[in-house]
Structure formats: C-alpha cells, structure tokens
Design an enzyme around this catalytic site. Structure first.
Site, short mmCIF file in Angstrom:
data_model
loop_
_atom_site.label_atom_id
_atom_site.label_comp_id
_atom_site.label_asym_id
_atom_site.label_seq_id
_atom_site.Cartn_x
_atom_site.Cartn_y
_atom_site.Cartn_z
N ALA A 1 0.86 -1.17 0.00
CA ALA A 1 0.00 0.00 0.00
C ALA A 1 0.90 1.24 0.00
O ALA A 1 2.07 1.15 0.37
CB ALA A 1 -0.87 -0.02 1.26
N GLY A 53 0.41 -5.05 0.64
CA GLY A 53 -0.73 -5.03 -0.27
C GLY A 53 -0.38 -5.61 -1.64
O GLY A 53 -1.27 -6.12 -2.33
N GLU A 102 -0.82 -9.18 -1.21
CA GLU A 102 -2.25 -9.43 -1.00
C GLU A 102 -3.01 -9.43 -2.34
O GLU A 102 -3.92 -10.23 -2.54
CB GLU A 102 -2.84 -8.39 -0.04
CG GLU A 102 -2.35 -8.63 1.39
CD GLU A 102 -2.82 -7.55 2.35
OE1 GLU A 102 -2.53 -6.36 2.10
OE2 GLU A 102 -3.48 -7.89 3.34
N GLU A 150 3.91 -5.75 6.98
CA GLU A 150 3.12 -4.72 7.66
C GLU A 150 3.47 -4.58 9.14
O GLU A 150 3.46 -3.49 9.70
CB GLU A 150 1.62 -5.01 7.51
CG GLU A 150 1.05 -4.71 6.15
CD GLU A 150 1.17 -5.86 5.16
OE1 GLU A 150 1.98 -6.78 5.41
OE2 GLU A 150 0.45 -5.85 4.14
N1 3HC Z 1 4.62 3.44 0.14
C1 3HC Z 1 5.13 4.64 -0.19
N2 3HC Z 1 6.43 4.83 -0.48
C2 3HC Z 1 7.23 3.77 -0.46
C3 3HC Z 1 6.78 2.49 -0.14
C4 3HC Z 1 5.41 2.33 0.18
N3 3HC Z 1 4.88 1.14 0.47
N4 3HC Z 1 7.81 1.63 -0.20
C5 3HC Z 1 8.87 2.35 -0.55
N5 3HC Z 1 8.53 3.64 -0.72
C6 3HC Z 1 9.39 4.74 -1.16
C7 3HC Z 1 10.49 5.03 -0.15
O1 3HC Z 1 10.05 5.93 0.84
C8 3HC Z 1 11.55 5.62 -1.03
O2 3HC Z 1 11.18 6.95 -1.29
P1 3HC Z 1 12.30 8.08 -1.48
O3 3HC Z 1 13.13 7.64 -2.65
O4 3HC Z 1 11.52 9.31 -1.69
O5 3HC Z 1 13.08 8.06 -0.20
C9 3HC Z 1 11.41 4.84 -2.33
O6 3HC Z 1 10.09 4.29 -2.29
C10 3HC Z 1 12.40 3.72 -2.51
O7 3HC Z 1 12.41 2.93 -1.33
P2 3HC Z 1 13.76 2.34 -0.70
O8 3HC Z 1 14.77 3.41 -0.62
O9 3HC Z 1 13.37 1.62 0.52
O10 3HC Z 1 14.19 1.35 -1.87
P3 3HC Z 1 14.84 -0.09 -1.77
O11 3HC Z 1 15.03 -0.54 -3.17
O12 3HC Z 1 15.99 -0.08 -0.83
O13 3HC Z 1 13.71 -1.02 -1.08
C11 3HC Z 1 11.54 -1.94 -0.75
C12 3HC Z 1 12.53 -1.28 -1.74
C13 3HC Z 1 12.06 -3.30 -0.32
C14 3HC Z 1 10.23 -2.10 -1.46
C15 3HC Z 1 11.40 -1.06 0.52
O14 3HC Z 1 11.10 0.26 0.11
C16 3HC Z 1 10.30 -1.47 1.45
O15 3HC Z 1 10.50 -2.35 2.26
N6 3HC Z 1 9.15 -0.79 1.38
C17 3HC Z 1 8.05 -0.99 2.30
C18 3HC Z 1 7.31 -2.24 1.99
C19 3HC Z 1 6.14 -2.36 2.94
O16 3HC Z 1 6.25 -2.19 4.14
N7 3HC Z 1 4.99 -2.70 2.39
C20 3HC Z 1 3.83 -2.83 3.17
C21 3HC Z 1 3.10 -1.53 3.22
S1 3HC Z 1 1.71 -1.56 4.28
C22 3HC Z 1 0.54 -2.36 3.41
O17 3HC Z 1 0.76 -2.82 2.33
C23 3HC Z 1 -0.80 -2.40 4.07
C24 3HC Z 1 -1.73 -3.36 3.40
O18 3HC Z 1 -1.70 -4.60 4.06
C25 3HC Z 1 -3.14 -2.85 3.40
#
Ligand code: 3HC
Ligand code: NAI
Length: 695
Positions: A63, A102, A105, A125
């Site tokens: 998400a 997400g 998912e 998450e």
């Molecule tokens: N939402 C918004 N922005 C995100 C994002 C997300 N889910 N994931 C990454 N970004 C952004 C980062 O903030 C960063 O932005 P910036 O360049 O402006 O600083 C950019 O994307 C690149 O991210 P990274 O520097 O972390 O890039 P990497 O290549 O090192 O890593 C990744 C990529 C493994 C995808 C890592 O970003 C990550 O772990 N992201 C989070 C994943 C996550 O937690 N997903 C679950 C979200 S909650 C959810 O899905 C709820 C659902 O169940 C309803």
C-alpha cells in the site's frame, strides 16, 4: 487505462501493467487503474486469461504508506482484490523484485502466481506497526498453511521464490516475469485449469483445526523476540481467525484491527521511523548530482573488537577486505574471533553452512599499513588515542592510492584534527560503527570541515551497500549518539547520590523499552575502562570509583553494579552495592531521598533530548529525524517510540522544557536548563518535527 496502469491484449491474453515508480506502491491511481483494467478485460469476450505485471525494478511493494491517515479513496484495496478474485477468468500475477504487503495481497486474490527466481514475497506490515489489512491474514495461511503463514506475518520477513514454490505460494519460477506469466496463462487456458480461489480453499487449514497446538506453537515461536509491540500480537490473533471464523467474518475483524493499529501511536512511530531512515540516506548540503566514488576493495586497520565486526559486515555483503594489524599474533586472534562468530551463526542456522568459509575467504589478514595501497576505502579502527590515530593517518597518506576515502571509526575524537595530518583532508571523514559492528545497523558518517561532497556520499552509499543505516553528523565530542548518551550517564550517576538504586533506574529504562538500563550496560562494557580514563584525567566519580576499588569491574569480574552467578549474564541486585552507595553518600555528607520512577524517567530522557536540541542548534545533526535514526539503530531505542526527538514531540516540548527547568533548579545545575532551541519551540507551541517541515 490511466497514467500508471496500462491494459494491452496479446490475442486471448490481457496484460495489465502497473508502472508507478519507484516501487509501484498502491496509490489511489494504481488501485483505480487495476480495478478498471480487470473489469474491462473480464468483460472482453476475446480475453481468456489476464496477466497482472509490473514495470520497473519491482512488483507492487505494498500500500502507499504516505496515504495512511488520509481520507480513504475508492476503490479500496479489498474492492480491487475482490474484483480480481471474482472476475471469472484466470488472473495470473507475474512477480519480480518484491511483492510486499498489499502487493502480495493482490497476488493472493489472483488465481495463480509465478515469480522470477530472485523475487521475494512477504507481508512486512508488522514492521510498520500494522497487520496486513487486505485479506493477507486470511489468504496467506490458506496458500502456505497456518504455520508458515503466521511466521511470515508475525515476523514480517519475506521468503524467496524457491521457498514460495515449495510451499505452494507460487506455481512456477519463470525467466521474464510478464512473458513467463503469459506462457503460464496460455497453459492454464489450454488445460482449462480450474481457478484456485484461496478464500474458498481451506485444505491447508485442516491439520491445525484438528490440532490447535500446530498453530499456537508456531505463533509463539514467531513472537519470541517481540518487546512491547502491539502489532505482532494482533497479527497472530488475526491468523488464528482462519481456524475459527468464516472467511467474511474474519475479513471484517481484520479490517477493524488494521484501522485500530493504523490510528495508534505505535504504528505512527514505526511509519515515522521507516521514512526517517530513508530521509537520513539523503545527504544535505551537497551539490546536486554529486556521485559516489567506486568502491571495490576495502582495507580495515585493526582486527580488534570493531575492526573484526566491520570486516565481517563487508564480507557479508560480498566485498573483499584487507584486514591490517601490527603483528601476526594480533591478526591470528582477530581472524580466529571472526571465524568463531561465523561458525556460531551457522551452527544456529542463521547463515548457510558454507557461508563461514565463503565469507572468511573474502577477508585477507596482513601485517603492515603499506597493504592499503589497492583499497578504495580505508577504515581505521585502532586504539582510541589521538597520537596513535595521527600516526596511522600519516602512514595512510603515504600509502593510500589517490582518491581513496580515509575513514576513522573513532567514538569521540576530532576528525578535523586527524585530517590535518594528511595532505588530503578532503578524503577524510568518520565512519562510526556501533558494537557489535557486524550486528548493529547504525553508521554515523562524520563530515569534517574539509570533507569533499563525493567522499561523503561514497561513505553513505557504502554504508547502505553493507546493509547499514547511515546518518550524517558533524564533528563533536561523541558526535550525536555518544554525546547524548553522556548527558544521560551524568544523570544516572547523580540519581544514585540522590537516593535511587541501579536496579530501580535500570527497571524504569527497560520498562520504557530500551534493551538495557545504564548500569547493566556499564557492567557489560566493563567499569574499569572509565575508571582508568578518569584517573588519567584526574577526575573522580565516588560511587563508580569505589566499585572499581572493590574489584567490581562488571560482568567480567562477576560483579559490578550487580552481581552475576557463574556463567550467567543476568544482573542480580546486590545488597553490598546498596551499602557501598550508602556509605559513599554518608562519607560525602549527602542525605538520600526516595526518588520516584517518574522523576527517573524524566531525568533519563529529557536531558538527552535537550542535548539533541543543542546538537541541532550547532548543526551537528541537520534533522531531528537523523537523531532519531541514530538512537533507533545504534542504541536499541524502541521503534514504537520513534526516537528521542519524536518522543519529545509526543510528550509536548512545553512539558519537557518546564521539567528541565525544574530539575536544573532542584540540582542547581544550569546545564539542565532547556537549550535556546527547545525553549523557543516550547514557547511557540511547536514541535521538533516542525523544523523538518519548515526546512
Ligand atoms: N509506500 C510509499 N512509499 C514507499 C513504499 C510504500 N509502500 N515503499 C517504498 N517507498 C518509497 C520510499 O520511501 C523511497 O522513497 P524516497 O526515494 O523518496 O526516499 C522509495 O520508495 C524507494 O524505497 P527504498 O529506498 O526503501 O528502496 P529499496 O530498493 O531499498 O527497497 C523496498 C525497496 C524493499 C520495497 C522497501 O522500500 C520497502 O520495504 N518498502 C516498504 C514495503 C512495505 O512495508 N509494504 C507494506 C506496506 S503496508 C501495506 O501494504 C498495508 C496493506 O496490508 C493494506
Ligand atoms: P580494540 O582494542 O579491540 O582493537 C584495536 C586493534 O587495533 C588492536 O587489535 C590493535 O592491535 C590494533 N592496532 C593498534 N594500532 C594499530 C596500528 N598502528 N596498525 C594496525 N593495527 C593497530 O579496540 P576497539 O574496541 O575495536 O576500538 C577501536 C576503535 O573503535 C576505537 O577508536 C574505538 O573508540 C572505536 N569504537 C569502539 C567501540 C566499542 O564498543 N568497542 C564502538 C565504536 C567505536
């Protein structure tokens, strides 16, 4: 379909491609694009199967975290997934990079999943203080079984494609994600394979429904390391609903739980930590477009506690290291410790059995500083004495190749002074790792007066390459972390004179969520080090000195602020220490009083926060969030409290400033008065976070 989602038709196969850099997060536009594409393809009589793929470096990474807390926009993720699941035609997810949160998912709503061999699949998450909020807690256990499902959801750790294949999460490993998925789709059409709709498939739940312990044991094992966090418990509970509740009812409860967590303080702090960590990697005040220098080979000077740990961090990332010592004996000792560490990790399954040999092969131990000549980056980790550091840097200046970055791992010393002994101060900076360096994620990157921007960004890039969290700081005694820690140590010592006991102070600090209190930490590090240093500097600290004079050097002596049973690291309060503290205070004519836990907490935290504010004033750190990152990753600050500056904002700066003034008067210690910045923000009703916004 729109700017971020494209729908194409390759004869009978519709291909939906998400293209929303950098990580294809599920923004409202992406959700809408997928929803409309699926609807259109489902209604198209020519289409017999649909592939869902992503452009760029990764499949959907979750998400869009930036949308949390804002008014919801339709379609919701659950609506998108329902549209896929019920569309009546096979939908195949084409996974590459990371399918997270997400993103995974959505694939669980698809009827089939294929992935490239380097792909990672997970529901992280929990690391944001949440639980999967779009059916992940119900569909993943149905795909992989409740044991692996609860493990993945409670720890947030992803699995690789091979493990996903083995456990039924994907159907095939493919070469190109979209082309592989398309070929798979044609097979499904040709074979008329029935759709696999996970919500209707309870086959993998049967065993745990018959024997509940299968689930409870797996949930307990996954939750073992949880300290004070709400989300892992909520995750485990939600997975348990797969065993007890009809799908739709469980989905409703999952939603409620998600909404409760997303609005809670813990998740807010954890999301703040996520963005702060990424912000810290963006170096301020360097010209746009400045590029890191290439780093292929690294030299580390000193194979002691830190040098060894730093060498392991590079070897873990596959980067070759030359480890340099003064003599064969010291080298042998250092190499032996690294080997032992690797073997122990392999023995408990932390790394593959062949990893120790592979990683040790990347570390070449040698004697003599002339061996730095091929290194692109040199990290000095010798004794903490200015004269020795200067000697080493003079030699490095003579032997290092032009353009090599010269870093010191010093904990306190002035990098400007060290840089001065070289003819290339532009290449000199600090890379301050934390102990144990192969484990702790923080690296304070110290920018000295003359450090060149490209040298600085090189250190930041290298730190990220070896999976550390870099934070750029300026030159100061103890930089950011240790300087703030010193403010806390001063108070912990004073509290003993005023009436508190080590165990009371430590209990307050650990209850707050820190892994250890200051006195247990002192015992672990060894009290004799500080004692010797005080003697050298002609300083006294009556209680700590008396402990050392009684041979109480800490854990290694079996006694310090606490006593330790033979072979145990568990601190046991010791009446002898209580007496020693009492006697010392009496001899100084001090009357001890009852000190409340509330006072202890405030005096442990607020002076540190005040020092953080001074650090911002002096521009030793450029953002409050950088200070928080330092405490989260270098000192075990509980992630659900965001960091000291974030915590101060939650408490309210007015209260923090008032209490500091109160303690300054109570202790007659003007250094406790709120700093100018803290006072100004408190008076204006502002937060530390407002500084970042105004910048
Ligand atoms: N939402 C918004 N922005 C995100 C994002 C997300 N889910 N994931 C990454 N970004 C952004 C980062 O903030 C960063 O932005 P910036 O360049 O402006 O600083 C950019 O994307 C690149 O991210 P990274 O520097 O972390 O890039 P990497 O290549 O090192 O890593 C990744 C990529 C493994 C995808 C890592 O970003 C990550 O772990 N992201 C989070 C994943 C996550 O937690 N997903 C679950 C979200 S909650 C959810 O899905 C709820 C659902 O169940 C309803
Ligand atoms: P240590 O005493 O364990 O190791 C220092 C090593 O450097 C020894 O093996 C010594 O033989 C070697 N050495 C000394 N002079 C040398 C030279 N001229 N050439 C090559 N090798 C030489 O010390 P430790 O704890 O590893 O500390 C090293 C540095 O890291 C210090 O500056 C310290 O302040 C800093 N540091 C230490 C932390 C800790 O918790 N121990 C944490 C963060 C930084």
């Amino acid at each position: 379909m729109n700017d971020v989602v494209k729908l194409e038709r390759h004869d009978v196969i519709a291909v939906v491609t998400v293209n929303s850099p950098p990580v294809n997060a599920l923004s409202a536009a992406v959700r809408r694009g997928i929803f409309e594409s699926i609807k259109t393809a489902a209604a198209d009589p020519e289409v017999q199967a649909i592939v869902l793929a992503c452009a760029g470096r990764t499949f959907i990474a979750g998400a869009d975290i930036t949308e949390f807390g804002k008014p919801p926009q339709s379609p919701s993720l659950n609506e998108v997934i329902a549209e896929i699941e019920n569309c009546g035609k096979p939908v195949i997810a084409a996974i590459h990079g990371t399918a997270l949160g997400g993103g995974l998912e959505i694939t669980l709503g698809c009827h089939f999943r294929v992935a490239t061999k380097e792909a990672k699949l997970g529901l992280p998450e929990v690391k944001l203080g949440l639980l999967p909020g779009a059916g992940g807690t119900q569909r993943l256990p149905r795909a992989v079984g409740p044991e692996l499902g609860v493990k993945m959801i409670v720890t947030g750790e992803p699995i690789g494609a091979a493990e996903a294949l083995k456990n039924g999460l994907i159907e095939e490993i493919v070469e190109g994600p979209a082309s592989g998925a398309e070929a798979f789709a044609r097979k499904v059409v040709a074979e008329k394979r029935p759709l696999r709709i996970l919500r209707n498939d309870d086959s993998k739940l049967a065993a745990a429904r018959a024997d509940r312990s299968i689930f409870t044991n797996a949930a307990a094992a996954a939750n073992k390391k949880n300290r004070g966090l709400e989300a892992p418990l909520a995750c485990a509970e939600a997975v348990s609903w797969t065993l007890d509740l009809p799908f739709d009812e469980a989905m409703k409860k999952e939603r409620e739980s998600f909404l409760r967590l997303v609005a809670g303080d813990q998740s807010k702090a954890q999301r703040y930590a996520f963005f702060s960590e990424r912000e810290a990697a963006k170096v301020q005040n360097v010209p746009e477009g400045v590029k890191p220098r290439p780093v292929e080979r690294v030299a580390i000077i000193g194979a002691g506690t830190m040098g060894g740990g730093i060498a392991m961090s590079f070897a873990n990332a596959g980067i070759p290291v030359t480890l340099i010592e003064t003599g064969e004996e010291q080298l042998k000792r250092g190499m032996g410790i690294m080997q032992k560490n690797y073997d122990a990790t392999a023995a408990r399954g932390g790394i593959p059995a062949d990893a120790p040999a592979k990683r040790m092969a990347l570390i070449t131990g040698v004697v003599g500083l002339e061996n730095v000549k091929d290194a692109d980056l040199i990290i000095e980790a010798v004794f903490e004495t200015m004269a020795i550091k200067k000697e080493v840097f003079t030699a490095l200046d003579a032997y290092a190749k032009p353009g090599a970055v010269l870093a010191s791992n010093t904990s306190y010393l002035n990098i400007d002074e060290i840089a001065q002994v070289t003819k290339r101060p532009q290449d000199v900076l600090g890379m301050h790792f934390f102990s144990p360096a192969n484990v702790m994620k923080l690296c304070e990157i110290v920018r000295a007066d003359k450090t060149a921007p490209d040298a600085l960004v090189t250190a930041v890039a290298v730190a990220r390459r070896i999976a550390k969290v870099p934070a750029v700081v300026g030159v100061a005694d103890g930089f950011v972390g240790n300087r703030m820690l010193a403010a806390r140590s001063k108070q912990s010592e004073k509290l003993l004179f005023e009436g508190a006991l080590p165990q009371q102070v430590d209990a307050v600090v650990t209850k707050f969520g820190m892994p250890m209190g200051p006195f247990a930490m002192g015992d672990l590090a060894g009290l004799d080090i500080g004692w010797r240093s005080r003697k050298d500097r002609g300083i006294t600290s009556p209680i700590a000195d008396a402990l050392c004079e009684a041979g109480r050097f800490g854990q290694k002596a079996g006694k310090g602020y606490y006593k330790y049973e033979a072979g145990s690291r568990a601190p046991v309060p010791d009446p002898d220490v209580e007496k020693l503290i009492d006697d010392t205070c009496k001899s100084l004519g001090l009357t001890r009083r009852i000190v409340s836990d509330e006072e202890i907490l405030e005096r442990m935290m607020y002076p540190m926060i005040n020092e953080g504010a001074r650090i911002l004033e002096e521009k030793v750190a450029s953002r409050p969030s950088d200070i928080d990152v330092i405490w989260l990753y270098g000192y075990g600050w509980p992630i659900y409290r965001g960091g000291p500056m974030f915590y101060a904002d939650q408490v309210g700066l007015k209260h923090v400033a008032e209490r500091l003034s109160f303690y300054a008067k109570q202790a007659n210690d003007p250094s406790l008065e709120p700093s100018a910045l803290l006072k100004r923000l408190a008076d204006e009703g502002k937060t530390f976070a407002s500084l970042a916004k105004s910048a």
